[in-house]
Design an enzyme around this catalytic site. Sequence first.
Site, mmCIF file in Angstrom:
data_model
loop_
_atom_site.group_PDB
_atom_site.id
_atom_site.type_symbol
_atom_site.label_atom_id
_atom_site.label_comp_id
_atom_site.label_asym_id
_atom_site.label_seq_id
_atom_site.Cartn_x
_atom_site.Cartn_y
_atom_site.Cartn_z
ATOM 1 N N LYS A 99 20.409 6.121 -6.237
ATOM 2 C CA LYS A 99 20.664 7.524 -5.923
ATOM 3 C C LYS A 99 21.273 7.538 -4.523
ATOM 4 C CE LYS A 99 18.603 11.852 -4.570
ATOM 5 N NZ LYS A 99 17.373 12.524 -4.073
ATOM 6 N N GLY A 136 13.726 20.248 -0.149
ATOM 7 C CA GLY A 136 12.368 20.611 0.236
ATOM 8 C C GLY A 136 12.135 22.086 0.468
ATOM 9 N N ALA A 138 16.862 18.696 -5.748
ATOM 10 C CA ALA A 138 16.509 19.444 -4.524
ATOM 11 C C ALA A 138 16.404 20.939 -4.767
ATOM 12 C CB ALA A 138 17.489 19.185 -3.386
ATOM 13 N N ASN A 144 10.607 16.314 -6.015
ATOM 14 C CA ASN A 144 9.561 15.634 -5.277
ATOM 15 C C ASN A 144 8.636 16.641 -4.611
ATOM 16 O OD1 ASN A 144 9.486 12.952 -2.758
ATOM 17 N ND2 ASN A 144 7.868 14.005 -3.787
ATOM 18 N N THR A 145 9.177 17.391 -3.647
ATOM 19 C CA THR A 145 8.343 18.269 -2.824
ATOM 20 C C THR A 145 7.599 19.309 -3.654
ATOM 21 O OG1 THR A 145 9.984 18.003 -1.071
ATOM 22 C CG2 THR A 145 8.355 19.726 -0.769
#
Length: 345
Positions: free
Chosen positions: A187, A248, A274, A296-297
């Site tokens: 990535k 995030g 994102a 992720n976040t």
Amino acid sequence: MKIILNDKETLINDGFTIENLIDSLKLNSKTIVVEVNLDIIAKDKYSQFKLQDNDKVEIIHFVGGGQTKCRMQSAKCKILKKGEMIEMEEDKLIIAGKSYSSRLLLGTGKYPDFKVMAEALGKSGTEIVTVAVRRVNLDDKSKESLLDYIDKSKYTILPNTAGAYTVDEAVRIAHLASASGLSKLVKLEVIGDEKTLMPDTTALLEATKILVKDGFTVLPYTNDDCIMAKKLENAGASAIMPLASPIGSGQGILNPLNIILIKEAVKIPIIVDAGVGTASDAAIAMELGVDGILMNTGVALAKDPVKMALAMRYAVMSGRLAYLAGRMPKKKYASASSPLEGTIN
């Protein structure tokens, strides 16, 4: 004799090999990569490679971080007995000749600890997890390794170049990850601004061309610009990973039209990366027709990451099914769902 080890002057004995250095630091050679004067040293050379005075040595490993051409097959579903959870049986994502049932890719950073991360990965149903490349913390040798909690027989590990601000940095990180024994799936991130973490698309395009030429399968993280998406496809990218909103931020899909335009502009898969903050964001993204979501976040910083991971699993499947089913057209006025014939006046 002195060397520069991870940017710090370090005294070592004359004739010290890389193996001697690793043993003295009490590190596991299987989980690290060693670079000397910007050259990656093969693991089978550690015992013979003698360090010289003023050598610049980097020791890196993987931390939590946030394809060949992919294609989809026609969709069929089944209902499992346990919880009657819908699973996609034939609507699979194929990456580098390998078939994946899940369209959710998950990051490994920001979790309370590795155990929570591992449980969240399991509940999410993901089969691809991202990791970042960082220097080993030589002052804290007690730290556990991220890879100890990721079953490489179960997950495909996708290293990212998070933290790179230049073409050279991104290319170097990709090669370090590959030298660790992982595949050349990467990535690719090249950040252009420290405050917003928005990608530097000019540098991203250049780095994509270099890594594709070097034999990497490149998944570039970019902005929601269909023109840049086409350029990245032409450069040899195997998927496009546009942001839904800043990294995030958890703001969800700010520009759904832009995502749709990217989907129409290129033939390779689109994986939203994102900005997804909760399950409804994931479902909306999938309903736009994208091929997958990397997050992720939104999971790691939830009050209960494990429950959120499960919610994201359902949301991605639900959004995908809704897209395949095709929603009803929107109408200006009401339309009765019950038949009017035979009504009692």
